[in-house]
Design a protein around this motif. Structure first.
Motif, mmCIF file in Angstrom:
data_model
loop_
_atom_site.group_PDB
_atom_site.id
_atom_site.type_symbol
_atom_site.label_atom_id
_atom_site.label_comp_id
_atom_site.label_asym_id
_atom_site.label_seq_id
_atom_site.Cartn_x
_atom_site.Cartn_y
_atom_site.Cartn_z
ATOM 1 N N ILE A 91 0.850 -1.192 -0.028
ATOM 2 C CA ILE A 91 -0.119 -0.029 0.088
ATOM 3 C C ILE A 91 0.882 1.294 0.071
ATOM 4 O O ILE A 91 1.666 1.375 0.868
ATOM 5 N N ILE A 92 0.730 2.020 -1.120
ATOM 6 C CA ILE A 92 1.506 3.513 -0.956
ATOM 7 C C ILE A 92 0.153 4.411 -0.783
ATOM 8 O O ILE A 92 -0.767 4.661 -1.067
ATOM 9 N N ARG A 93 0.532 5.208 0.482
ATOM 10 C CA ARG A 93 -0.610 6.181 0.904
ATOM 11 C C ARG A 93 -0.077 7.615 0.704
ATOM 12 O O ARG A 93 0.991 7.860 0.964
ATOM 13 N N GLY A 94 -1.119 8.456 1.164
ATOM 14 C CA GLY A 94 -0.855 9.798 1.224
ATOM 15 C C GLY A 94 0.120 10.158 2.862
ATOM 16 O O GLY A 94 0.197 9.140 3.546
ATOM 17 N N ALA A 95 0.480 11.339 2.922
ATOM 18 C CA ALA A 95 1.049 11.701 4.334
ATOM 19 C C ALA A 95 0.450 11.062 5.489
ATOM 20 O O ALA A 95 -0.820 10.904 5.626
ATOM 21 N N MET A 96 1.335 10.710 6.167
ATOM 22 C CA MET A 96 1.009 9.847 7.428
ATOM 23 C C MET A 96 0.120 10.811 8.434
ATOM 24 O O MET A 96 0.540 11.902 8.491
ATOM 25 N N GLY A 97 -1.079 10.466 9.070
ATOM 26 C CA GLY A 97 -1.593 11.437 9.922
ATOM 27 C C GLY A 97 -2.739 12.176 9.284
ATOM 28 O O GLY A 97 -3.756 12.634 9.789
ATOM 29 N N GLN A 123 3.646 2.393 2.754
ATOM 30 C CA GLN A 123 4.559 3.554 2.686
ATOM 31 C C GLN A 123 3.973 4.593 2.383
ATOM 32 O O GLN A 123 2.965 4.778 1.334
ATOM 33 N N PRO A 124 4.472 5.897 2.890
ATOM 34 C CA PRO A 124 3.603 7.070 2.485
ATOM 35 C C PRO A 124 4.536 7.720 1.278
ATOM 36 O O PRO A 124 5.693 7.308 1.246
ATOM 37 N N ALA A 125 3.719 8.224 0.305
ATOM 38 C CA ALA A 125 4.298 9.060 -0.937
ATOM 39 C C ALA A 125 3.724 10.480 -1.119
ATOM 40 O O ALA A 125 3.982 11.101 -2.166
ATOM 41 N N ASN A 126 3.037 10.661 0.127
ATOM 42 C CA ASN A 126 2.588 12.153 0.226
ATOM 43 C C ASN A 126 1.509 12.660 -0.913
ATOM 44 O O ASN A 126 1.622 13.866 -1.254
ATOM 45 N N SER A 127 1.034 11.798 -1.632
ATOM 46 C CA SER A 127 0.104 12.156 -2.831
ATOM 47 C C SER A 127 0.549 12.575 -4.001
ATOM 48 O O SER A 127 0.021 13.233 -4.846
ATOM 49 N N GLU A 128 2.000 12.299 -4.049
ATOM 50 C CA GLU A 128 2.753 12.982 -5.161
ATOM 51 C C GLU A 128 3.110 11.770 -6.324
ATOM 52 O O GLU A 128 3.732 10.716 -6.036
ATOM 53 N N ARG A 129 3.198 12.215 -7.506
ATOM 54 C CA ARG A 129 3.575 11.081 -8.712
ATOM 55 C C ARG A 129 4.811 10.741 -8.536
ATOM 56 O O ARG A 129 5.125 9.535 -8.672
ATOM 57 N N VAL A 169 -0.811 -3.538 -5.847
ATOM 58 C CA VAL A 169 -0.436 -2.368 -5.464
ATOM 59 C C VAL A 169 -1.894 -1.585 -5.124
ATOM 60 O O VAL A 169 -2.755 -1.476 -6.114
ATOM 61 N N PHE A 170 -1.998 -1.128 -3.809
ATOM 62 C CA PHE A 170 -3.348 0.026 -3.723
ATOM 63 C C PHE A 170 -2.387 1.120 -3.241
ATOM 64 O O PHE A 170 -1.741 1.501 -2.397
ATOM 65 N N ALA A 171 -2.845 2.433 -4.132
ATOM 66 C CA ALA A 171 -2.226 3.642 -3.833
ATOM 67 C C ALA A 171 -3.368 4.438 -3.578
ATOM 68 O O ALA A 171 -4.656 4.455 -4.183
ATOM 69 N N THR A 172 -3.425 5.271 -2.441
ATOM 70 C CA THR A 172 -4.618 5.852 -1.931
ATOM 71 C C THR A 172 -5.020 7.179 -2.573
ATOM 72 O O THR A 172 -5.959 8.092 -2.333
ATOM 73 N N VAL A 203 8.916 5.476 -4.289
ATOM 74 C CA VAL A 203 8.650 4.552 -3.190
ATOM 75 C C VAL A 203 8.330 3.307 -3.883
ATOM 76 O O VAL A 203 8.727 2.210 -3.326
ATOM 77 N N MET A 204 7.640 3.170 -4.905
ATOM 78 C CA MET A 204 7.401 1.933 -5.790
ATOM 79 C C MET A 204 8.819 1.024 -6.150
ATOM 80 O O MET A 204 8.928 -0.212 -6.049
ATOM 81 N N GLU A 205 9.722 1.986 -6.671
ATOM 82 C CA GLU A 205 11.084 1.241 -7.021
ATOM 83 C C GLU A 205 11.742 0.758 -5.863
ATOM 84 O O GLU A 205 12.398 -0.484 -5.837
ATOM 85 N N ASN A 206 11.599 1.420 -4.607
ATOM 86 C CA ASN A 206 12.141 1.018 -3.143
ATOM 87 C C ASN A 206 11.621 -0.411 -3.119
ATOM 88 O O ASN A 206 12.246 -1.453 -2.512
ATOM 89 N N MET A 207 10.277 -0.266 -2.973
ATOM 90 C CA MET A 207 9.453 -1.587 -2.583
ATOM 91 C C MET A 207 9.606 -2.794 -3.455
ATOM 92 O O MET A 207 9.765 -3.836 -2.890
#
Length: 323
Positions: free
Chosen positions: A166-172, A198-204, A224-227, A210-214
């Protein structure tokens, strides 16, 4: 004489009673404004994107259907917070009947919502909620249920034992918390394995990184689910570069996501309904003006867009936007 006096008293009482009823009916009519006299100000985060143009289209359609005057305003950009709150204040000064607002920065808008309350102007929040107890209603996406839809789609595609990240927006951020948690609940219940969140702060761009690291850490990722769609589209780029075949689900149903689905890149997106947000926001505001009951939360719905229905969705989007 007594009989005559009794008749006179009965007559006076009857006339007074019906006169009182007439006055009550008049008062009720006066407190119930006609639709033609109602003016709703819809203030969105900006009017420079397709998303907000669709919200505007829904709001104006509701105004037409309900026979009320609707004005839709928005600042030059979503970051122009002071411009937006100035618009809210201006509409309060103009004594509109009600406000429907998508606050760019809720804490900054709350003092102006308080001003609206003091002026007797009801406030409906649309798209983005605020911690303000005097709102009439929040009209927007049920993010938790939308996340569950994404989880169900992945579970259907991959089956029990499928490996998902899961790739998500900013934590919190509560919006992304709800979307991620809805998906996690379903994925766990369906027996899929969640390898990482992991967060990716809603940025492309960050979504791609983040996906490369995963992919380095978990080469066996299947889904993958991206929020949001921006992160999903970034993830798609990383997956293409790695020459992998992975199911990717985004969230928003944005025009770029629809193009990617149609091209066979992004697998699916959980679509919000910005048209419903505008329409139901105005509908709730009109009910508030007329002192009718309004639900405290109005879920405007989410649904999956995939290869099967993307063409239909693109056509619908183009019609709304007049393209």
């Amino acid at each position: 004489m007594l009989k005559l006096l009794s008749l006179i008293l009965i007559f006076i009482f009857t006339v007074s009673f019906f006169a009182g009823c007439g006055n009550t009916a008049k008062q009720q009519q006066q407190s119930q404004p006609s639709n033609q006299s109602i003016k709703i100000a819809v203030i969105v985060k900006a009017l420079n994107s397709d998303y907000w143009k669709i919200v505007e289209a829904g709001a104006k359609a509701a105004g037409k259907d309900l026979g009320v005057d609707v004005v839709v305003l928005g600042p030059s950009a979503e970051t122009a917070v002071s411009e937006q709150v100035a618009m809210i204040e201006d509409q309060i000064t103009k004594k509109v009947s009600a406000l429907a607002v998508a606050p760019s920065q809720p804490p900054s808008a709350i003092p102006f919502f308080d001003k609206a309350k003091q002026a007797g102007i009801p406030v409906v929040l649309i798209d983005t909620d605020a911690n303000w107890q005097d709102k009439v209603s929040f009209v927007g996406t049920g993010n938790f249920n939308g996340g569950k839809l994404a989880g169900e789609f992945l579970a259907q595609k991959l089956g029990k034992g499928g490996k998902v990240v899961i790739i998500r927006g900013a934590m919190g951020d509560p919006t992304h918390d709800e979307r991620a948690n809805g998906a996690i609940e379903v994925l766990k219940a369906q027996g899929l394995e969640i390898l990482d969140v992991q967060p990716a702060n809603s940025e492309r761009g960050l979504g791609m990184t983040v996906m490369e690291n995963m992919l380095q850490a978990h080469p066996d990722i299947q889904g993958v689910f991206a929020t949001n769609d921006e992160m999903a589209l970034g993830a798609v780029r990383a997956i293409q570069a790695a020459n992998k075949n992975i199911v990717v689900v985004g969230f928003d149903g944005s025009p770029d996501a629809l193009k990617s689905i149609a091209a066979g890149e992004l697998t699916a997106s959980v679509a919000q309904s910005p048209y419903n947000i505008g329409y139901k926001g105005v509908e709730a505001a009109v009910k508030a003006v007329k002192k009718e009951a309004v639900d405290k939360r109005i879920d405007t719905g989410t649904y999956i867009i995939s290869k099967e229905n993307v063409e239909q969705e693109q056509k619908k989007l183009n019609e709304i936007l007049g393209k």
